[in-house]
Design a protein around this motif. Structure first.
Motif, mmCIF file in Angstrom:
data_model
loop_
_atom_site.group_PDB
_atom_site.id
_atom_site.type_symbol
_atom_site.label_atom_id
_atom_site.label_comp_id
_atom_site.label_asym_id
_atom_site.label_seq_id
_atom_site.Cartn_x
_atom_site.Cartn_y
_atom_site.Cartn_z
ATOM 1 N N VAL A 29 0.810 -0.907 0.463
ATOM 2 C CA VAL A 29 -0.070 0.559 0.198
ATOM 3 C C VAL A 29 0.473 1.576 -0.145
ATOM 4 O O VAL A 29 0.430 2.082 -0.254
ATOM 5 N N GLY A 30 2.476 0.801 0.503
ATOM 6 C CA GLY A 30 3.282 2.077 0.663
ATOM 7 C C GLY A 30 3.378 2.931 2.055
ATOM 8 O O GLY A 30 3.754 4.093 1.393
ATOM 9 N N LYS A 31 3.540 2.026 2.759
ATOM 10 C CA LYS A 31 3.077 2.381 4.474
ATOM 11 C C LYS A 31 5.159 3.023 4.155
ATOM 12 O O LYS A 31 5.293 4.179 4.053
ATOM 13 N N SER A 32 6.403 2.618 3.516
ATOM 14 C CA SER A 32 7.440 2.491 3.319
ATOM 15 C C SER A 32 8.109 3.738 2.461
ATOM 16 O O SER A 32 8.459 5.151 3.128
ATOM 17 N N ALA A 136 -4.888 2.899 3.182
ATOM 18 C CA ALA A 136 -5.502 2.037 2.626
ATOM 19 C C ALA A 136 -5.326 2.280 1.207
ATOM 20 O O ALA A 136 -4.810 3.244 0.824
ATOM 21 N N PRO A 137 -5.366 0.985 0.022
ATOM 22 C CA PRO A 137 -4.895 1.669 -1.655
ATOM 23 C C PRO A 137 -5.869 2.016 -2.295
ATOM 24 O O PRO A 137 -7.264 2.021 -1.540
ATOM 25 N N PRO A 138 -6.125 2.859 -2.814
ATOM 26 C CA PRO A 138 -7.440 3.529 -3.758
ATOM 27 C C PRO A 138 -8.522 2.648 -4.185
ATOM 28 O O PRO A 138 -9.058 2.573 -4.697
ATOM 29 N N GLY A 139 -7.830 1.547 -3.993
ATOM 30 C CA GLY A 139 -8.882 0.527 -4.571
ATOM 31 C C GLY A 139 -8.016 -1.459 -4.598
ATOM 32 O O GLY A 139 -6.707 -1.259 -4.978
ATOM 33 N N TRP A 140 -8.827 -2.165 -4.840
ATOM 34 C CA TRP A 140 -7.899 -3.800 -4.751
ATOM 35 C C TRP A 140 -7.058 -4.140 -6.233
ATOM 36 O O TRP A 140 -6.127 -4.298 -6.149
ATOM 37 N N ASP A 141 -7.077 -3.701 -7.615
ATOM 38 C CA ASP A 141 -6.851 -3.648 -8.664
ATOM 39 C C ASP A 141 -5.434 -2.468 -8.397
ATOM 40 O O ASP A 141 -4.543 -2.953 -8.557
ATOM 41 N N GLU A 142 -5.631 -1.683 -8.131
ATOM 42 C CA GLU A 142 -4.560 -0.927 -7.844
ATOM 43 C C GLU A 142 -3.299 -1.865 -6.662
ATOM 44 O O GLU A 142 -1.879 -1.399 -7.276
ATOM 45 N N ASP A 176 -8.499 4.299 14.068
ATOM 46 C CA ASP A 176 -9.225 5.851 14.528
ATOM 47 C C ASP A 176 -9.222 5.698 13.552
ATOM 48 O O ASP A 176 -10.663 6.570 13.511
ATOM 49 N N VAL A 177 -8.724 5.729 12.537
ATOM 50 C CA VAL A 177 -8.465 6.477 11.134
ATOM 51 C C VAL A 177 -8.482 6.287 10.013
ATOM 52 O O VAL A 177 -6.975 5.611 9.991
ATOM 53 N N THR A 178 -8.961 6.345 8.903
ATOM 54 C CA THR A 178 -8.289 5.826 7.642
ATOM 55 C C THR A 178 -7.822 6.646 6.743
ATOM 56 O O THR A 178 -8.745 7.389 6.472
ATOM 57 N N LEU A 179 -6.440 6.488 5.715
ATOM 58 C CA LEU A 179 -5.765 7.050 5.260
ATOM 59 C C LEU A 179 -6.294 6.808 3.845
ATOM 60 O O LEU A 179 -5.270 6.033 3.616
ATOM 61 N N VAL A 180 -6.239 7.173 3.032
ATOM 62 C CA VAL A 180 -6.235 6.580 1.684
ATOM 63 C C VAL A 180 -4.959 6.623 0.550
ATOM 64 O O VAL A 180 -4.930 8.313 0.254
ATOM 65 N N ASN A 181 -4.796 6.196 0.307
ATOM 66 C CA ASN A 181 -3.203 6.695 -0.257
ATOM 67 C C ASN A 181 -2.937 6.820 -2.139
ATOM 68 O O ASN A 181 -2.168 5.978 -3.042
ATOM 69 N N THR A 182 -3.699 7.755 -2.471
ATOM 70 C CA THR A 182 -3.716 8.227 -3.435
ATOM 71 C C THR A 182 -2.795 8.895 -3.727
ATOM 72 O O THR A 182 -1.993 8.912 -4.795
ATOM 73 N N SER A 183 -2.120 10.244 -2.525
ATOM 74 C CA SER A 183 -0.932 10.724 -2.110
ATOM 75 C C SER A 183 0.444 10.971 -1.952
ATOM 76 O O SER A 183 -0.576 10.962 -1.146
ATOM 77 N N VAL A 184 0.894 10.566 -2.262
ATOM 78 C CA VAL A 184 1.812 10.384 -0.692
ATOM 79 C C VAL A 184 1.867 11.729 -0.293
ATOM 80 O O VAL A 184 1.982 11.536 1.099
ATOM 81 N N GLU A 185 1.805 13.288 -0.992
ATOM 82 C CA GLU A 185 2.178 14.080 0.220
ATOM 83 C C GLU A 185 1.078 14.860 0.033
ATOM 84 O O GLU A 185 1.233 14.601 2.077
ATOM 85 N N ASP A 186 -0.425 14.052 0.463
ATOM 86 C CA ASP A 186 -1.957 14.788 0.428
ATOM 87 C C ASP A 186 -1.313 13.788 2.432
ATOM 88 O O ASP A 186 -2.173 13.933 3.274
ATOM 89 N N VAL A 187 -1.614 12.121 1.944
ATOM 90 C CA VAL A 187 -1.002 11.168 3.188
ATOM 91 C C VAL A 187 -0.378 11.677 4.509
ATOM 92 O O VAL A 187 -0.700 11.751 5.005
ATOM 93 N N VAL A 188 0.952 12.222 3.955
ATOM 94 C CA VAL A 188 2.206 12.307 5.070
ATOM 95 C C VAL A 188 1.537 14.050 5.272
ATOM 96 O O VAL A 188 1.325 13.719 6.592
ATOM 97 N N ARG A 189 0.739 14.569 4.587
ATOM 98 C CA ARG A 189 0.142 16.363 5.717
ATOM 99 C C ARG A 189 -0.598 15.856 5.739
ATOM 100 O O ARG A 189 -1.159 15.736 7.857
ATOM 101 N N GLU A 190 -1.553 14.775 5.912
ATOM 102 C CA GLU A 190 -3.125 14.113 6.819
ATOM 103 C C GLU A 190 -1.974 13.616 8.119
ATOM 104 O O GLU A 190 -3.108 13.734 8.965
ATOM 105 N N LEU A 191 -1.244 12.558 7.822
ATOM 106 C CA LEU A 191 -0.433 11.950 9.044
ATOM 107 C C LEU A 191 0.719 12.926 9.688
ATOM 108 O O LEU A 191 0.207 12.424 11.366
ATOM 109 N N LEU A 192 0.933 13.660 9.847
ATOM 110 C CA LEU A 192 1.241 15.056 10.491
ATOM 111 C C LEU A 192 1.065 15.824 11.308
ATOM 112 O O LEU A 192 1.123 15.732 12.217
#
Length: 198
Positions: A29-32, A136-142, A176-192
């Motif tokens: 999913v891109g955690k690393s 979470a991934p954008p979808g199973w196929d991805e 507690d919360v789900t972040l969808v990894n469509t953009s690394v930059e967006d996920v990082v901003r939300e995680l921070l």
């Protein structure tokens, strides 16, 4: 949610207890990638370095990517209660050293763990105040595309990872919360924002 923009430090707001944030999600999913980008922007956020019985991959260094130990050493860590959580995957064992996490939290630093579902459940039991974030991934196929596109693993290992991913995706509601990894930059901003929120 706003990203922290002031200076290179990401302090916990005054009067706020530092938060242990657990980032988990299915393999591929891109955690690393998310963690590497977050720490490039904010190197002051402490990322726990896991212990593993897996052999180092090319370029990996002991104490940086992982603490590499043999099975006997790992058994001793478990027996002595020195691991916050531990899990086994694809014949290898992984664990989070407890003392280092507790020391950094006591020093007022936000701490980030990047671990699997089994580990996240163990952390929830031993440290109920931990904030569990599901990537979470954008979808199973991805997700399938990312896993098969690595080109570093056998079809059997990929099949095991996909089966594990189905189980992990089904556990999303435990977090507690789900972040969808469509953009690394967006996920990082939300995680921070989650890590530094009062």
């Amino acid at each position: 949610m706003a990203a922290h923009t002031g200076g290179s430090q990401t302090p916990v707001p005054p009067g706020t207890k530092p938060r242990l944030t657990v980032l988990s999600g299915p393999s591929g999913v891109g955690k690393s990638t998310v963690v590497a980008f977050l720490r490039k922007l904010h190197p002051d956020i402490w990322l726990s370095v896991s212990v593993t019985t897996r052999k180092p991959r090319p370029g990996e260094r002991h104490g940086v990517e992982y603490h590499f130990v043999d099975h006997d050493e790992f058994d001793k860590l478990v027996a002595n209660g020195e691991l916050l959580e531990s899990a086994e995957f694809a014949g290898n064992r992984y664990g989070t050293p407890r003392l280092a996490v507790e020391q950094h939290l006591a020093a007022g630093e936000p701490v980030l763990l990047e671990i699997d579902l089994q580990g996240a459940r163990q952390v929830r039991e031993s440290m109920p105040d931990a904030h569990l974030v599901f990537l979470a991934p954008p979808g199973w196929d991805e997700l399938v595309r990312r896993l098969t596109g690595r080109g570093t693993e056998s079809p059997q290992v990929i099949a095991r990872r996909l089966e594990a991913a189905r189980i992990e995706l089904a556990a999303e509601s435990e977090f507690d919360v789900t972040l969808v990894n469509t953009s690394v930059e967006d996920v990082v901003r939300e995680l921070l924002a989650l890590m530094t929120r009062i």
